[in-house]
Design a protein around this motif. Structure first.
Motif, PDB file in Angstrom:
ATOM      1  N   ARG A  14       0.830  -1.209   0.000  1.00 52.29           N
ATOM      2  CA  ARG A  14       0.000   0.000   0.000  1.00 52.29           C
ATOM      3  C   ARG A  14       0.869   1.265   0.000  1.00 52.29           C
ATOM      4  O   ARG A  14       0.569   2.230  -0.720  1.00 52.29           O
ATOM      5  N   LEU A  15       1.958   1.258   0.784  1.00 57.40           N
ATOM      6  CA  LEU A  15       2.817   2.437   0.862  1.00 57.40           C
ATOM      7  C   LEU A  15       3.654   2.624  -0.399  1.00 57.40           C
ATOM      8  O   LEU A  15       3.803   3.744  -0.904  1.00 57.40           O
ATOM      9  N   GLN A  16       4.205   1.521  -0.896  1.00 58.64           N
ATOM     10  CA  GLN A  16       5.134   1.626  -2.019  1.00 58.64           C
ATOM     11  C   GLN A  16       4.438   1.683  -3.384  1.00 58.64           C
ATOM     12  O   GLN A  16       4.936   2.318  -4.316  1.00 58.64           O
ATOM     13  N   ARG A  17       3.294   1.026  -3.499  1.00 58.47           N
ATOM     14  CA  ARG A  17       2.592   0.991  -4.792  1.00 58.47           C
ATOM     15  C   ARG A  17       1.400   1.950  -4.824  1.00 58.47           C
ATOM     16  O   ARG A  17       0.826   2.180  -5.886  1.00 58.47           O
ATOM     17  N   GLY A  18       1.007   2.464  -3.652  1.00 57.55           N
ATOM     18  CA  GLY A  18      -0.084   3.432  -3.611  1.00 57.55           C
ATOM     19  C   GLY A  18      -1.460   2.846  -3.794  1.00 57.55           C
ATOM     20  O   GLY A  18      -2.408   3.570  -4.138  1.00 57.55           O
ATOM     21  N   GLU A  19      -1.618   1.556  -3.593  1.00 55.21           N
ATOM     22  CA  GLU A  19      -2.929   0.927  -3.723  1.00 55.21           C
ATOM     23  C   GLU A  19      -2.987  -0.332  -2.869  1.00 55.21           C
ATOM     24  O   GLU A  19      -1.955  -0.850  -2.429  1.00 55.21           O
ATOM     25  N   GLU A  20      -4.203  -0.789  -2.617  1.00 51.01           N
ATOM     26  CA  GLU A  20      -4.376  -1.991  -1.828  1.00 51.01           C
ATOM     27  C   GLU A  20      -4.020  -3.216  -2.660  1.00 51.01           C
ATOM     28  O   GLU A  20      -4.256  -3.254  -3.878  1.00 51.01           O
ATOM     29  N   LEU A  21      -3.467  -4.220  -1.993  1.00 44.63           N
ATOM     30  CA  LEU A  21      -3.171  -5.476  -2.660  1.00 44.63           C
ATOM     31  C   LEU A  21      -4.460  -6.286  -2.780  1.00 44.63           C
ATOM     32  O   LEU A  21      -5.125  -6.559  -1.778  1.00 44.63           O
ATOM     33  N   VAL A  22      -4.816  -6.633  -3.987  1.00 42.36           N
ATOM     34  CA  VAL A  22      -6.016  -7.431  -4.229  1.00 42.36           C
ATOM     35  C   VAL A  22      -5.582  -8.763  -4.818  1.00 42.36           C
ATOM     36  O   VAL A  22      -4.905  -8.808  -5.856  1.00 42.36           O
ATOM     37  N   ILE A  23      -5.935  -9.836  -4.150  1.00 39.47           N
ATOM     38  CA  ILE A  23      -5.622 -11.174  -4.634  1.00 39.47           C
ATOM     39  C   ILE A  23      -6.904 -11.787  -5.179  1.00 39.47           C
ATOM     40  O   ILE A  23      -7.886 -11.956  -4.444  1.00 39.47           O
ATOM     41  N   VAL A  24      -6.881 -12.050  -6.456  1.00 39.66           N
ATOM     42  CA  VAL A  24      -8.065 -12.612  -7.113  1.00 39.66           C
ATOM     43  C   VAL A  24      -8.045 -14.122  -6.931  1.00 39.66           C
ATOM     44  O   VAL A  24      -7.076 -14.798  -7.328  1.00 39.66           O
ATOM     45  N   GLU A  25      -9.063 -14.631  -6.304  1.00 32.92           N
ATOM     46  CA  GLU A  25      -9.164 -16.077  -6.102  1.00 32.92           C
ATOM     47  C   GLU A  25      -9.521 -16.750  -7.424  1.00 32.92           C
ATOM     48  O   GLU A  25     -10.378 -16.257  -8.171  1.00 32.92           O
ATOM     49  N   PRO A  26      -8.857 -17.854  -7.751  1.00 37.88           N
ATOM     50  CA  PRO A  26      -9.191 -18.558  -9.003  1.00 37.88           C
ATOM     51  C   PRO A  26     -10.615 -19.100  -8.958  1.00 37.88           C
ATOM     52  O   PRO A  26     -11.077 -19.579  -7.924  1.00 37.88           O
TER      53      PRO A  26
END
Length: 233
Positions: free
Chosen positions: A210-222
């Protein structure tokens, strides 16, 4: 050689002087000037009203003890007890405030600790090497798998502990079984700490993203594959 002896002598004299001053300061601190029980009790009350922390109230209680000791030495036990009867209600009321101050100070310390922990987490997240998005997702998934495995181990330990508790009652509380349940409880606590450590590691990874990329990490479930079965007419 003479110069060395003179230096050691001067150092020794300085140390002795320091100890003497320290002792004199301690004695002066405990010495108070008594007037009358009523006037001195009023002085204690004024000091208690000005106290705004647990440490300051402790200092007032110490002052009360010094006054009481001075009255005991100068006038005997009766007057010391009379002084104490005047001061005790004052300090009882101050004691209620002391509990409030202690609670406020504990809350403030907890908030400061939480703030320090947050700064530590942010510093760790800022300096973390993330790699590619695929690397980040792989780290999270690997940690999730570890958490799932450790939760299964925890469930097994809890089940063993519950069954052992039943066995202990039926066996009449033998010492060796009581020792074993203590060991199991220690293992349960240790396993919970292990799980919390891995969960914390995931939190830091998500914070770093979030700090380094400026967005929330979203993990898409298969998506689960749906098998289509054709009915034979």
């Amino acid at each position: 050689m003479k110069k060395s002896r003179k230096s050691r002598f001067m150092l020794a004299c300085g140390y002795v002087a320091f100890v003497v001053l320290l002792l004199l300061g301690t004695r002066c601190e405990s010495r108070v000037h008594i007037t009358t029980p009523e006037r001195d009790a009023k002085h204690i009350a004024e000091m208690a009203e000005l106290a705004h922390s647990e440490a300051e109230l402790k200092a007032v209680e110490k002052m009360r003890a010094n006054y009481e000791q001075a009255y005991r030495k100068s006038y005997g036990g009766a007057k010391a007890l009379y002084f104490r009867s005047l001061v005790d209600p004052i300090l009882d009321a101050a004691g209620d405030r002391r509990e409030v101050y202690a609670a406020e100070e504990a809350y403030l310390a907890a908030q400061q600790g939480a703030f320090s922990d947050k700064l530590r987490d942010m510093d760790k997240a800022w300096t973390m090497e993330l790699g590619s998005d695929a690397d980040v997702v792989a780290t999270i998934e690997r940690n999730d798998a570890t958490i799932e495995a450790k939760n299964a181990e925890l469930a097994t330990l809890i089940a063993e502990n519950e069954q052992l508790a039943v066995d202990i009652i039926e066996a009449g509380y033998p010492e060796d079984m009581l020792n074993k349940i203590g060991e199991l409880e220690a293992k349960i606590e240790s396993k919970r700490e292990e799980i919390a450590d891995v969960e914390y590691a995931n939190e830091i990874v998500r914070l770093a993203y979030r700090l380094q990329r400026g967005e929330e990490l979203v993990i898409v479930e298969p998506e689960a594959e749906i098998e289509v079965v054709e009915e034979v007419m």
